[in-house]
Write a protein that holds these residues in place. Sequence first.
Motif, PDB file in Angstrom:
ATOM      1  N   THR A  47       0.402  -0.950   0.030  1.00  0.00           N
ATOM      2  CA  THR A  47      -0.345   0.218   0.136  1.00  0.00           C
ATOM      3  C   THR A  47       0.727   1.953  -0.207  1.00  0.00           C
ATOM      4  O   THR A  47       2.040   1.054   0.600  1.00  0.00           O
ATOM      5  CB  THR A  47      -1.241   0.602   1.194  1.00  0.00           C
ATOM      6  N   TYR A  48       0.909   2.367  -1.203  1.00  0.00           N
ATOM      7  CA  TYR A  48       1.534   3.554  -0.850  1.00  0.00           C
ATOM      8  C   TYR A  48       0.927   4.182  -0.407  1.00  0.00           C
ATOM      9  O   TYR A  48      -0.126   4.414  -0.051  1.00  0.00           O
ATOM     10  CB  TYR A  48       1.864   3.534  -2.493  1.00  0.00           C
ATOM     11  N   SER A  49       2.279   5.299   0.242  1.00  0.00           N
ATOM     12  CA  SER A  49       1.919   6.207   0.218  1.00  0.00           C
ATOM     13  C   SER A  49       0.657   7.408   0.957  1.00  0.00           C
ATOM     14  O   SER A  49       0.316   8.397   1.290  1.00  0.00           O
ATOM     15  CB  SER A  49       3.171   7.031   2.149  1.00  0.00           C
ATOM     16  N   ALA A  50       1.291   7.880  -0.369  1.00  0.00           N
ATOM     17  CA  ALA A  50      -0.062   9.186  -1.582  1.00  0.00           C
ATOM     18  C   ALA A  50      -1.371   8.906  -1.507  1.00  0.00           C
ATOM     19  O   ALA A  50      -1.872   7.999  -1.355  1.00  0.00           O
ATOM     20  CB  ALA A  50       0.641   8.701  -3.038  1.00  0.00           C
ATOM     21  N   VAL A  51      -1.816  10.064  -1.027  1.00  0.00           N
ATOM     22  CA  VAL A  51      -3.575   9.775  -1.002  1.00  0.00           C
ATOM     23  C   VAL A  51      -3.415  10.865  -1.063  1.00  0.00           C
ATOM     24  O   VAL A  51      -3.376  11.921  -1.824  1.00  0.00           O
ATOM     25  CB  VAL A  51      -3.844  10.474   0.618  1.00  0.00           C
ATOM     26  N   ARG A  52      -4.520  10.558  -2.294  1.00  0.00           N
ATOM     27  CA  ARG A  52      -5.473  10.612  -3.516  1.00  0.00           C
ATOM     28  C   ARG A  52      -6.882  11.506  -3.011  1.00  0.00           C
ATOM     29  O   ARG A  52      -7.422  10.215  -2.376  1.00  0.00           O
ATOM     30  CB  ARG A  52      -4.967  10.372  -4.858  1.00  0.00           C
ATOM     31  N   TYR A  53      -7.542  12.402  -3.907  1.00  0.00           N
ATOM     32  CA  TYR A  53      -9.233  12.536  -3.347  1.00  0.00           C
ATOM     33  C   TYR A  53      -9.871  12.282  -4.579  1.00  0.00           C
ATOM     34  O   TYR A  53      -9.040  12.824  -6.105  1.00  0.00           O
ATOM     35  CB  TYR A  53      -9.262  14.111  -2.780  1.00  0.00           C
ATOM     36  N   MET A  54     -10.462  11.514  -5.094  1.00  0.00           N
ATOM     37  CA  MET A  54     -11.882  11.524  -5.969  1.00  0.00           C
ATOM     38  C   MET A  54     -12.138  12.619  -6.407  1.00  0.00           C
ATOM     39  O   MET A  54     -12.682  13.318  -5.668  1.00  0.00           O
ATOM     40  CB  MET A  54     -12.783  10.628  -5.288  1.00  0.00           C
ATOM     41  N   ASP A  55     -12.287  12.954  -7.884  1.00  0.00           N
ATOM     42  CA  ASP A  55     -13.093  14.280  -7.645  1.00  0.00           C
ATOM     43  C   ASP A  55     -14.391  13.915  -8.451  1.00  0.00           C
ATOM     44  O   ASP A  55     -15.008  14.896  -8.207  1.00  0.00           O
ATOM     45  CB  ASP A  55     -12.012  13.895  -9.579  1.00  0.00           C
ATOM     46  N   GLY A  56     -14.907  12.702  -8.566  1.00  0.00           N
ATOM     47  CA  GLY A  56     -16.743  13.025  -8.645  1.00  0.00           C
ATOM     48  C   GLY A  56     -16.787  11.103  -7.862  1.00  0.00           C
ATOM     49  O   GLY A  56     -16.082  10.651  -8.090  1.00  0.00           O
ATOM     50  N   TYR A  57     -18.277  10.886  -8.837  1.00  0.00           N
ATOM     51  CA  TYR A  57     -18.839  10.025  -8.370  1.00  0.00           C
ATOM     52  C   TYR A  57     -17.872   8.584  -9.495  1.00  0.00           C
ATOM     53  O   TYR A  57     -19.000   7.957 -10.257  1.00  0.00           O
ATOM     54  CB  TYR A  57     -19.641   9.544  -8.342  1.00  0.00           C
ATOM     55  N   ASN A  58     -16.601   7.547  -9.715  1.00  0.00           N
ATOM     56  CA  ASN A  58     -16.479   8.043 -10.970  1.00  0.00           C
ATOM     57  C   ASN A  58     -15.837   6.320 -10.664  1.00  0.00           C
ATOM     58  O   ASN A  58     -15.442   6.424  -9.480  1.00  0.00           O
ATOM     59  CB  ASN A  58     -15.158   7.969 -11.977  1.00  0.00           C
ATOM     60  N   ASN A  59     -15.574   5.347 -10.951  1.00  0.00           N
ATOM     61  CA  ASN A  59     -14.629   3.921 -10.570  1.00  0.00           C
ATOM     62  C   ASN A  59     -13.394   4.644 -10.797  1.00  0.00           C
ATOM     63  O   ASN A  59     -13.134   5.070 -11.752  1.00  0.00           O
ATOM     64  CB  ASN A  59     -14.947   3.071 -11.570  1.00  0.00           C
ATOM     65  N   ILE A  60     -12.698   4.474  -9.899  1.00  0.00           N
ATOM     66  CA  ILE A  60     -10.690   4.115 -10.260  1.00  0.00           C
ATOM     67  C   ILE A  60     -10.672   3.547 -10.952  1.00  0.00           C
ATOM     68  O   ILE A  60     -10.849   1.993 -10.956  1.00  0.00           O
ATOM     69  CB  ILE A  60     -10.308   4.310  -8.354  1.00  0.00           C
TER      70      ILE A  60
END
Length: 137
Positions: A47-60
Motif C-alpha cells: 500500500t503506497y503512502s500517497a493519498v489522492r482524493y476522488m474528483d467525482g462519482y467515478n470508478n478508479i
Amino acid sequence: MTRNIRRSAVAIAMAAAATVGLASSANAAITKVGVSGTVNCTGTITTYSAVRYMDGYNNIQIYVTGAAYSDRGGTGMTLGAYIPAVDQAYRDYVVSANRYATFATSAYKPNTGFRVQAAMDSSSGNCHNNWSGNLYY
C-alpha cells in the motif's frame, strides 16, 4: 392544436436540457496521473503512502503500462484502491501490461481519500518488481 404542439416541443426541449445538465454534472472531469512503484517479490500487497482524493462519482482505474513479473513465475498483478476512512480495499487482477484494472468505487463521494495498492504474482526466479501505469480517478 398548434399551441399544444408548441407546448410539447418546449417541454421536450426543457427535459432534454435538464438531462444534458445531469449527465455533465454526474460525469465530472477525470484526473489522470502517471503512477509507478516497487512491489514485494513474495506476492504480498504493498500500500503506497500517497493519498489522492476522488474528483467525482467515478470508478478508479489503473492502466498498466509496465507490469512487475518473475522470470519463472507469473506476469500477473493485483492492483487496488484502498479507502482508509472505511478500511476497505477494492482490487482487480491484470494478467500483463497494457490492461486496465478497474475498482468499483463510484458510490463514494467526491473528495474521498484513497491510496493505491499493488502486488505481483509470487516470484520463483529472478524478480522484476517495478511497475508503472496511468491512474484515472
